[in-house]
Design a protein around this motif. Structure first.
Motif, PDB file in Angstrom:
ATOM      1  N   GLY A  75       1.540  -4.120   0.746  1.00  0.00           N
ATOM      2  CA  GLY A  75       2.311  -2.933   0.442  1.00  0.00           C
ATOM      3  C   GLY A  75       1.579  -1.675   0.858  1.00  0.00           C
ATOM      4  N   VAL A  76       2.303  -0.561   0.826  1.00  0.00           N
ATOM      5  CA  VAL A  76       1.736   0.754   1.144  1.00  0.00           C
ATOM      6  C   VAL A  76       2.020   1.677  -0.042  1.00  0.00           C
ATOM      7  CG1 VAL A  76       1.685   2.700   2.735  1.00  0.00           C
ATOM      8  CG2 VAL A  76       2.188   0.397   3.596  1.00  0.00           C
ATOM      9  N   ALA A  77       0.960   2.231  -0.622  1.00  0.00           N
ATOM     10  CA  ALA A  77       1.086   3.111  -1.786  1.00  0.00           C
ATOM     11  C   ALA A  77       0.694   4.528  -1.405  1.00  0.00           C
ATOM     12  CB  ALA A  77       0.198   2.616  -2.918  1.00  0.00           C
ATOM     13  N   VAL A  92       3.684  10.971   1.512  1.00  0.00           N
ATOM     14  CA  VAL A  92       4.844  10.142   1.176  1.00  0.00           C
ATOM     15  C   VAL A  92       5.614   9.747   2.431  1.00  0.00           C
ATOM     16  CG1 VAL A  92       7.118  10.193   0.071  1.00  0.00           C
ATOM     17  CG2 VAL A  92       5.098  10.943  -1.193  1.00  0.00           C
ATOM     18  N   MET A  93       5.863  10.694   3.302  1.00  0.00           N
ATOM     19  CA  MET A  93       6.648  10.384   4.502  1.00  0.00           C
ATOM     20  C   MET A  93       5.876   9.438   5.433  1.00  0.00           C
ATOM     21  SD  MET A  93       9.414  11.745   3.809  1.00  0.00           S
ATOM     22  CE  MET A  93      10.262  11.347   5.337  1.00  0.00           C
ATOM     23  N   THR A  94       4.564   9.594   5.510  1.00  0.00           N
ATOM     24  CA  THR A  94       3.760   8.685   6.324  1.00  0.00           C
ATOM     25  C   THR A  94       3.810   7.272   5.752  1.00  0.00           C
ATOM     26  OG1 THR A  94       2.267  10.492   6.948  1.00  0.00           O
ATOM     27  CG2 THR A  94       1.455   8.241   7.233  1.00  0.00           C
ATOM     28  N   ALA A  95       3.661   7.153   4.441  1.00  0.00           N
ATOM     29  CA  ALA A  95       3.696   5.838   3.802  1.00  0.00           C
ATOM     30  C   ALA A  95       5.059   5.179   3.949  1.00  0.00           C
ATOM     31  CB  ALA A  95       3.340   5.976   2.318  1.00  0.00           C
ATOM     32  N   LYS A  96       6.114   5.947   3.809  1.00  0.00           N
ATOM     33  CA  LYS A  96       7.464   5.393   3.967  1.00  0.00           C
ATOM     34  C   LYS A  96       7.678   4.891   5.393  1.00  0.00           C
ATOM     35  CE  LYS A  96       9.871   8.136   0.420  1.00  0.00           C
ATOM     36  NZ  LYS A  96      10.866   9.200   0.183  1.00  0.00           N
ATOM     37  N   ALA A  97       7.186   5.646   6.367  1.00  0.00           N
ATOM     38  CA  ALA A  97       7.342   5.228   7.763  1.00  0.00           C
ATOM     39  C   ALA A  97       6.609   3.922   8.026  1.00  0.00           C
ATOM     40  CB  ALA A  97       6.824   6.325   8.694  1.00  0.00           C
ATOM     41  N   LEU A  98       5.377   3.818   7.519  1.00  0.00           N
ATOM     42  CA  LEU A  98       4.608   2.588   7.699  1.00  0.00           C
ATOM     43  C   LEU A  98       5.295   1.408   7.011  1.00  0.00           C
ATOM     44  CD1 LEU A  98       0.976   3.937   7.136  1.00  0.00           C
ATOM     45  CD2 LEU A  98       1.941   3.087   9.286  1.00  0.00           C
ATOM     46  N   ALA A  99       5.797   1.641   5.807  1.00  0.00           N
ATOM     47  CA  ALA A  99       6.471   0.574   5.066  1.00  0.00           C
ATOM     48  C   ALA A  99       7.729   0.114   5.801  1.00  0.00           C
ATOM     49  CB  ALA A  99       6.817   1.052   3.659  1.00  0.00           C
ATOM     50  N   ALA A 100       8.477   1.071   6.337  1.00  0.00           N
ATOM     51  CA  ALA A 100       9.723   0.723   7.033  1.00  0.00           C
ATOM     52  C   ALA A 100       9.442  -0.030   8.336  1.00  0.00           C
ATOM     53  CB  ALA A 100      10.526   1.988   7.311  1.00  0.00           C
ATOM     54  N   VAL A 101       8.482   0.446   9.105  1.00  0.00           N
ATOM     55  CA  VAL A 101       8.180  -0.158  10.402  1.00  0.00           C
ATOM     56  C   VAL A 101       7.630  -1.574  10.244  1.00  0.00           C
ATOM     57  CG1 VAL A 101       6.634  -0.033  12.388  1.00  0.00           C
ATOM     58  CG2 VAL A 101       7.860   2.006  11.628  1.00  0.00           C
ATOM     59  N   HIS A 102       6.797  -1.778   9.225  1.00  0.00           N
ATOM     60  CA  HIS A 102       6.130  -3.068   9.066  1.00  0.00           C
ATOM     61  C   HIS A 102       6.784  -3.940   7.983  1.00  0.00           C
ATOM     62  CE1 HIS A 102       2.913  -1.880  11.796  1.00  0.00           C
ATOM     63  NE2 HIS A 102       2.850  -0.728  11.158  1.00  0.00           N
ATOM     64  N   ASP A 103       7.933  -3.492   7.488  1.00  0.00           N
ATOM     65  CA  ASP A 103       8.696  -4.256   6.488  1.00  0.00           C
ATOM     66  C   ASP A 103       7.830  -4.583   5.266  1.00  0.00           C
ATOM     67  OD1 ASP A 103      10.946  -5.463   5.416  1.00  0.00           O
ATOM     68  OD2 ASP A 103      10.507  -7.420   6.297  1.00  0.00           O
ATOM     69  N   LEU A 104       7.226  -3.539   4.707  1.00  0.00           N
ATOM     70  CA  LEU A 104       6.351  -3.680   3.549  1.00  0.00           C
ATOM     71  C   LEU A 104       6.920  -2.920   2.359  1.00  0.00           C
ATOM     72  CD1 LEU A 104       2.941  -3.001   5.335  1.00  0.00           C
ATOM     73  CD2 LEU A 104       3.699  -5.212   4.421  1.00  0.00           C
ATOM     74  N   PRO A 105       6.607  -3.340   1.146  1.00  0.00           N
ATOM     75  CA  PRO A 105       7.012  -2.559  -0.025  1.00  0.00           C
ATOM     76  C   PRO A 105       6.350  -1.187  -0.007  1.00  0.00           C
ATOM     77  CG  PRO A 105       6.336  -4.768  -0.680  1.00  0.00           C
ATOM     78  CD  PRO A 105       5.942  -4.608   0.759  1.00  0.00           C
ATOM     79  N   PHE A 106       7.132  -0.175  -0.380  1.00  0.00           N
ATOM     80  CA  PHE A 106       6.606   1.172  -0.568  1.00  0.00           C
ATOM     81  C   PHE A 106       6.402   1.387  -2.062  1.00  0.00           C
ATOM     82  CE2 PHE A 106       7.918   5.623  -1.666  1.00  0.00           C
ATOM     83  CZ  PHE A 106       6.724   6.228  -1.329  1.00  0.00           C
ATOM     84  N   LEU A 107       5.222   1.896  -2.441  1.00  0.00           N
ATOM     85  CA  LEU A 107       4.883   2.107  -3.845  1.00  0.00           C
ATOM     86  C   LEU A 107       4.629   3.588  -4.082  1.00  0.00           C
ATOM     87  CD1 LEU A 107       2.645  -0.926  -3.525  1.00  0.00           C
ATOM     88  CD2 LEU A 107       4.395  -0.851  -5.302  1.00  0.00           C
ATOM     89  N   ALA A 108       5.509   4.213  -4.847  1.00  0.00           N
ATOM     90  CA  ALA A 108       5.387   5.637  -5.171  1.00  0.00           C
ATOM     91  C   ALA A 108       4.492   5.774  -6.391  1.00  0.00           C
ATOM     92  CB  ALA A 108       6.770   6.224  -5.444  1.00  0.00           C
ATOM     93  N   ILE A 109       3.309   6.339  -6.207  1.00  0.00           N
ATOM     94  CA  ILE A 109       2.306   6.355  -7.264  1.00  0.00           C
ATOM     95  C   ILE A 109       2.154   7.749  -7.857  1.00  0.00           C
ATOM     96  CG2 ILE A 109      -0.121   5.927  -7.818  1.00  0.00           C
ATOM     97  CD1 ILE A 109       1.592   3.421  -7.156  1.00  0.00           C
ATOM     98  N   LEU A 320       3.307  -6.598 -10.745  1.00  0.00           N
ATOM     99  CA  LEU A 320       4.274  -6.641 -11.843  1.00  0.00           C
ATOM    100  C   LEU A 320       5.709  -6.550 -11.327  1.00  0.00           C
ATOM    101  CD1 LEU A 320       2.456  -4.370 -14.465  1.00  0.00           C
ATOM    102  CD2 LEU A 320       2.677  -6.869 -14.497  1.00  0.00           C
ATOM    103  N   GLY A 321       5.846  -6.623  -9.994  1.00  0.00           N
ATOM    104  CA  GLY A 321       7.180  -6.665  -9.398  1.00  0.00           C
ATOM    105  C   GLY A 321       7.767  -5.318  -9.039  1.00  0.00           C
ATOM    106  N   ASP A 322       6.956  -4.270  -9.039  1.00  0.00           N
ATOM    107  CA  ASP A 322       7.483  -2.934  -8.773  1.00  0.00           C
ATOM    108  C   ASP A 322       7.484  -2.624  -7.284  1.00  0.00           C
ATOM    109  OD1 ASP A 322       8.488  -0.447  -9.519  1.00  0.00           O
ATOM    110  OD2 ASP A 322       6.512   0.477  -9.592  1.00  0.00           O
ATOM    111  N   ARG A 323       8.450  -1.860  -6.855  1.00  0.00           N
ATOM    112  CA  ARG A 323       8.477  -1.238  -5.536  1.00  0.00           C
ATOM    113  C   ARG A 323       9.463  -0.074  -5.617  1.00  0.00           C
ATOM    114  NH1 ARG A 323      10.169  -5.514  -1.216  1.00  0.00           N
ATOM    115  NH2 ARG A 323      10.210  -3.695   0.151  1.00  0.00           N
ATOM    116  N   ALA A 324       9.250   0.945  -4.793  1.00  0.00           N
ATOM    117  CA  ALA A 324      10.079   2.147  -4.850  1.00  0.00           C
ATOM    118  C   ALA A 324      11.047   2.166  -3.678  1.00  0.00           C
ATOM    119  CB  ALA A 324       9.204   3.395  -4.822  1.00  0.00           C
TER     120      ALA A 324
END
Length: 355
Positions: A75-77, A92-109, A320-324
């Motif tokens: 994941g990417v937090a 936030v925008m960098t993490a979202k882009a990485l999560a979207a491109v690599h199909d990873l969970p995005f974690l808003a911390i 714990l199963g969380d993702r944003a």
């Protein structure tokens, strides 16, 4: 599990890769001290532009140091608040882009949750514990019962402790950044020379106040005809001693409340940038021992803003199963008490409230 963490909430651009066995595989922090020094404080626009200029390169260097590809991540937090909104948006925008491109969970911390959970990364501390969170923008006491489970005992009614350190250092012309500069000056000062107030000390409850103390320093300085370097050192030491007294007094009340409510003593955890102050650590350690418990503080490099704590908070939530969702908003304000445990039906609605 392995998570990439990104931190851009103030004036440090940071990235880290952390695994669920509490190993920090890579950890990089790029300070902006030189960019802000001439202004005596953080300029939000300059901070945001610096994050934008350096973050991509820093993430690439962090992944190289960890020896991992993005495919190896779980994941990417990213810090999604609270903080300076321009900088938060960059991360936030960098993490979202990485999560979207690599199909990873995005974690808003939540940045404060990063601080709150750091001792679980550094020391493996178990829940529950009492947290004194002291930084440039926050000063509060909370019972920590789990991820997303925070009960606020008290907080500052005006300035945060770190803010008071920074403003007092600027008033005494000690240099930037203010907190470390004041601590350095205080080492050569006489903490008994100036009699300064201890706002809220001795009162019931766990709230703090520091603005009156800061004003008293200004008045003491004004009363000196031509303040010498030693005068400033003595004022710094007197100020630091007053802050230590206040934090000790308020924390004692919180420890006693925790014991009364839960029937057991709590480890006292101190986190945030001000937790790097050695005098405060010593005083809080003495308090914890007197109250029949212990003090736990992260290593100095994990007290100030860093991405390892953000990656770890992401790991705590991910397992714990969380993702944003990718439309999760960046938030300039986001109290810890608005968080909920992952899986709580109110969590998504509460987390997505606008500031």
């Amino acid at each position: 599990m392995i998570v990439l963490g990104i931190e851009t909430s103030c004036d440090e651009t940071a990235a880290a890769v952390v695994s669920s066995d509490r190993t920090i595989r890579a950890h990089k922090v790029l300070s902006q001290i030189t960019e802000h020094r001439e202004y005596g404080g953080v300029v939000p626009e300059i901070a945001a532009r610096s994050h934008l200029e350096h973050l991509d390169r820093l993430i690439a260097a962090t992944m190289d140091e960890a020896g991992l590809s993005f495919r190896a991540l779980s994941g990417v937090a990213a810090t999604s608040g609270p903080g300076l909104i321009g900088g938060v948006l960059v991360g936030v925008m960098t993490a979202k882009a990485l999560a979207a491109v690599h199909d990873l969970p995005f974690l808003a911390i939540n940045h404060l949750e990063g601080h709150a959970l750091t001792v679980r990364l550094s020391d493996g501390v178990e829940f529950p514990y009492l947290l004194l969170l002291v930084s440039g923008g926050h000063c509060q006491l909370l019972a920590v019962d789990g991820v997303g489970r925070y009960q606020r005992y008290g907080g500052t009614v005006d300035d945060a402790a770190g803010e008071a350190f920074d403003k007092t250092a600027k008033l005494l012309d000690l240099g930037y950044p203010g907190g470390p500069a004041l601590e350095a000056a205080a080492r050569q000062g006489d903490a008994t020379r100036f009699t300064l107030p201890r706002p809220m000390m001795g009162r019931p409850g766990c709230d703090f106040s520091f603005s009156g103390l800061k004003t008293a320093v200004r008045q003491a300085l004004a009363g000196l005809e031509a303040p010498s370097e030693q005068d400033r050192r003595d004022l710094a030491a007197s100020f630091q001693a007053a802050v230590a007294d206040i934090l000790e007094d308020r924390s004692r009340n919180a420890l006693q409340r925790f014991r009364e409510e839960r029937g057991q003593p709590a480890p006292l955890v101190v986190a945030g940038g001000v937790a790097a102050n050695e005098v405060l650590r010593q005083r809080l350690g003495q308090l914890a021992n007197a109250e029949g418990t212990g003090l736990v503080a992260p290593p100095l490099r994990l007290c100030t803003d860093n991405a390892a704590m953000i990656a770890w908070a992401g790991l705590e939530r991910l397992r714990l199963g969380d993702r944003a969702p990718l439309d999760f908003p960046a938030r300039p304000r986001w109290p810890l008490t608005e968080l909920r445990p992952p899986g709580d039906p109110d969590d998504a609605a509460t987390s997505l409230k606008t500031a």
